[in-house]
Design a protein around this motif. Structure first.
Motif, short mmCIF file in Angstrom:
data_model
loop_
_atom_site.label_atom_id
_atom_site.label_comp_id
_atom_site.label_asym_id
_atom_site.label_seq_id
_atom_site.Cartn_x
_atom_site.Cartn_y
_atom_site.Cartn_z
N VAL A 92 34.93 37.19 38.02
CA VAL A 92 34.48 38.24 37.11
C VAL A 92 35.55 38.42 36.03
CG1 VAL A 92 33.79 40.65 36.91
CG2 VAL A 92 33.28 39.38 39.01
N PRO A 93 35.19 38.36 34.75
CA PRO A 93 36.19 38.52 33.69
C PRO A 93 37.01 39.79 33.83
CG PRO A 93 34.16 37.70 32.76
CD PRO A 93 33.87 38.01 34.20
N ILE A 94 36.39 40.88 34.25
CA ILE A 94 37.13 42.14 34.41
C ILE A 94 38.11 42.07 35.58
CG2 ILE A 94 36.72 44.53 35.21
CD1 ILE A 94 34.65 44.81 33.07
N GLY A 95 37.95 41.10 36.46
CA GLY A 95 38.95 40.85 37.49
C GLY A 95 38.71 41.50 38.83
N ARG A 96 37.52 42.04 39.06
CA ARG A 96 37.23 42.70 40.32
C ARG A 96 35.72 42.83 40.49
NH1 ARG A 96 35.34 47.74 39.06
NH2 ARG A 96 35.97 48.60 37.04
N ILE A 97 35.30 43.26 41.67
CA ILE A 97 33.90 43.61 41.84
C ILE A 97 33.71 45.09 41.50
CG2 ILE A 97 33.54 41.82 43.56
CD1 ILE A 97 33.67 43.89 45.72
N ILE A 146 14.41 48.54 28.81
CA ILE A 146 15.60 47.69 28.81
C ILE A 146 16.10 47.45 30.23
CG2 ILE A 146 16.31 48.54 26.55
CD1 ILE A 146 18.65 49.98 28.09
N THR A 147 16.91 46.42 30.38
CA THR A 147 17.64 46.17 31.62
C THR A 147 19.13 46.15 31.29
OG1 THR A 147 15.85 44.89 32.63
CG2 THR A 147 18.06 44.54 33.49
N VAL A 148 19.89 46.99 31.97
CA VAL A 148 21.33 47.10 31.73
C VAL A 148 22.09 46.31 32.79
CG1 VAL A 148 23.28 48.67 31.48
CG2 VAL A 148 20.99 49.42 30.79
N PRO A 149 22.78 45.24 32.40
CA PRO A 149 23.63 44.53 33.36
C PRO A 149 24.86 45.37 33.71
CG PRO A 149 23.12 43.16 31.44
CD PRO A 149 22.78 44.58 31.09
N ILE A 150 25.20 45.41 34.99
CA ILE A 150 26.41 46.12 35.46
C ILE A 150 27.15 45.12 36.31
CG2 ILE A 150 27.29 48.22 36.55
CD1 ILE A 150 24.40 49.34 36.34
N ASP A 151 27.85 44.20 35.66
CA ASP A 151 28.34 43.01 36.37
C ASP A 151 29.74 42.56 35.97
OD1 ASP A 151 27.93 41.80 33.86
OD2 ASP A 151 25.93 41.11 34.42
N GLY A 152 30.43 43.36 35.15
CA GLY A 152 31.78 42.99 34.76
C GLY A 152 31.87 41.75 33.89
N GLY A 153 30.73 41.33 33.33
CA GLY A 153 30.73 40.14 32.48
C GLY A 153 30.63 38.83 33.23
N ALA A 154 30.29 38.87 34.52
CA ALA A 154 30.27 37.66 35.34
C ALA A 154 29.36 36.56 34.80
CB ALA A 154 29.88 38.02 36.77
N PRO A 155 28.18 36.86 34.23
CA PRO A 155 27.32 35.77 33.77
C PRO A 155 27.77 35.11 32.47
CG PRO A 155 26.06 37.79 34.18
CD PRO A 155 27.50 38.16 34.12
N LEU A 156 28.83 35.62 31.86
CA LEU A 156 29.20 35.16 30.53
C LEU A 156 30.11 33.93 30.55
CD1 LEU A 156 30.04 38.66 28.98
CD2 LEU A 156 27.83 37.45 29.00
N GLY A 157 30.56 33.52 31.69
CA GLY A 157 31.61 32.51 31.77
C GLY A 157 31.19 31.09 31.43
N SER A 158 32.18 30.27 31.19
CA SER A 158 31.99 28.85 30.92
C SER A 158 33.18 28.09 31.48
CB SER A 158 31.88 28.61 29.41
OG SER A 158 32.01 27.24 29.12
N ALA A 159 32.90 26.91 32.05
CA ALA A 159 33.99 26.08 32.56
C ALA A 159 34.91 25.62 31.43
CB ALA A 159 33.40 24.86 33.28
N LEU A 160 34.43 25.67 30.20
CA LEU A 160 35.24 25.28 29.05
C LEU A 160 36.26 26.34 28.67
CD1 LEU A 160 32.43 23.76 26.79
CD2 LEU A 160 34.02 22.56 28.31
#
Length: 290
Positions: free
Chosen positions: A218-223, A247-261
């Motif tokens: 998780v980019p924020i660094g925690r659950i 609307i749908t509000v994600p509450i995920d610390g930015g976890a889906p935003l990542g890339s191996a790059l």
């Protein structure tokens, strides 16, 4: 010490809010926050003893709550319970469709019965609660509904049945928001990522072994905490969100935003919001998991 909500005291005073899955986890937390803000809370679940424990907690904290034990997948039971709630209180101001559940399994190993059970838990039951609440109360009086989805934006390998149901709930939310807006009904959805709640302790084997490592992804660094989900839900129920629907509000610390790059960096992160005064750490995260 009471619940540390960021919403103003009494903002739900005199209102009736129904929380499914209110006997544990996120639902329990939402019930506590709503009660602390003046709502008469109605918690729903399948096990009376779990509901009774939450009722006792809310009463001890000075809040008002009652409970109905039934399975939201049972259409007749849903109709009967909503009729009882409306008959007792006159209307329902808010519905929090929190109840759900799933089991980890690769897609090829999921039986038809298992797939349908998870879809019923996470989609069909929520639809029944929405429909009956609308027909028996909100169609006449308006109201707000908040549904529950999940972080399934890039697929949900290992829980494809749940991912399919949660994606369905996101779309159902949009349809209901459009169809029911003329009646003064707002319908929104939240999509939590990895949240430290009692549900984590229901998993075993390899899934359980992975849970303590989730924060590293998780980019924020925690659950997340239960209170961080409840705070968004309560905002969506509140008058401050009166122009927010569909609307749908994600509450995920930015976890889906990542890339191996671009690997996740290490830093301070963001401190959690710990508003829930009765929150407990899941055993799997406590450091002494057997």
């Amino acid at each position: 010490m009471g619940y540390g909500s960021i919403l103003r005291d009494g903002c739900f005073a005199g209102e009736i809010h129904v929380v499914t899955g209110g006997g544990s986890g996120i639902g329990r937390c939402v019930a506590h926050e709503l009660a602390s803000l003046g709502a008469q809370v109605v918690i729903i679940g399948r096990r009376q003893e779990k509901l009774d424990r939450v009722l006792a907690e809310i009463a001890e904290d000075g809040g008002k709550a009652e409970a109905y034990a039934f399975d939201i997948r049972d259409e007749g039971a849903v109709k009967t319970a909503i009729a009882a709630i409306v008959g007792r209180h006159g209307r329902i101001h808010g519905l929090i469709n929190n109840a759900g559940g799933q089991f980890p399994a690769p897609l090829a190993a999921i039986s038809k019965k298992g797939f349908e059970a998870v879809v019923a838990n996470n989609l069909t039951g929520g639809f029944l609660m929405m429909r009956e609440t609308y027909l028996q109360s909100m169609q006449m009086h308006g109201g707000a509904i908040v549904n529950m989805a999940a972080d399934m934006w890039r697929g949900m390998p290992g829980m494809a049945h749940s991912g399919a149901a949660r994606a369905g709930m996101v779309n159902l939310t949009k349809s209901a928001a459009y169809e029911w807006a003329p009646a003064g009904v707002r319908v929104n959805c939240v999509a939590p990522g990895w949240i430290a709640s009692s549900g984590m302790d229901t998993y075993d084997g390899s899934t359980r072994a992975l849970i303590p490592q989730l924060g590293k992804h998780v980019p924020i660094g925690r659950i997340g905490s239960e209170a961080e989900v409840s705070g968004v839900i309560c905002f969506l129920l509140s008058p401050a969100a009166s122009f927010v629907t569909g609307i749908t509000v994600p509450i995920d610390g930015g976890a889906p935003l990542g890339s191996a790059l671009f690997p996740i960096g290490k830093g301070r992160g963001v401190a959690p919001f710990d508003g829930f005064h009765r929150a407990t750490t899941p055993q799997v995260l406590s450091g002494d998991d057997a």
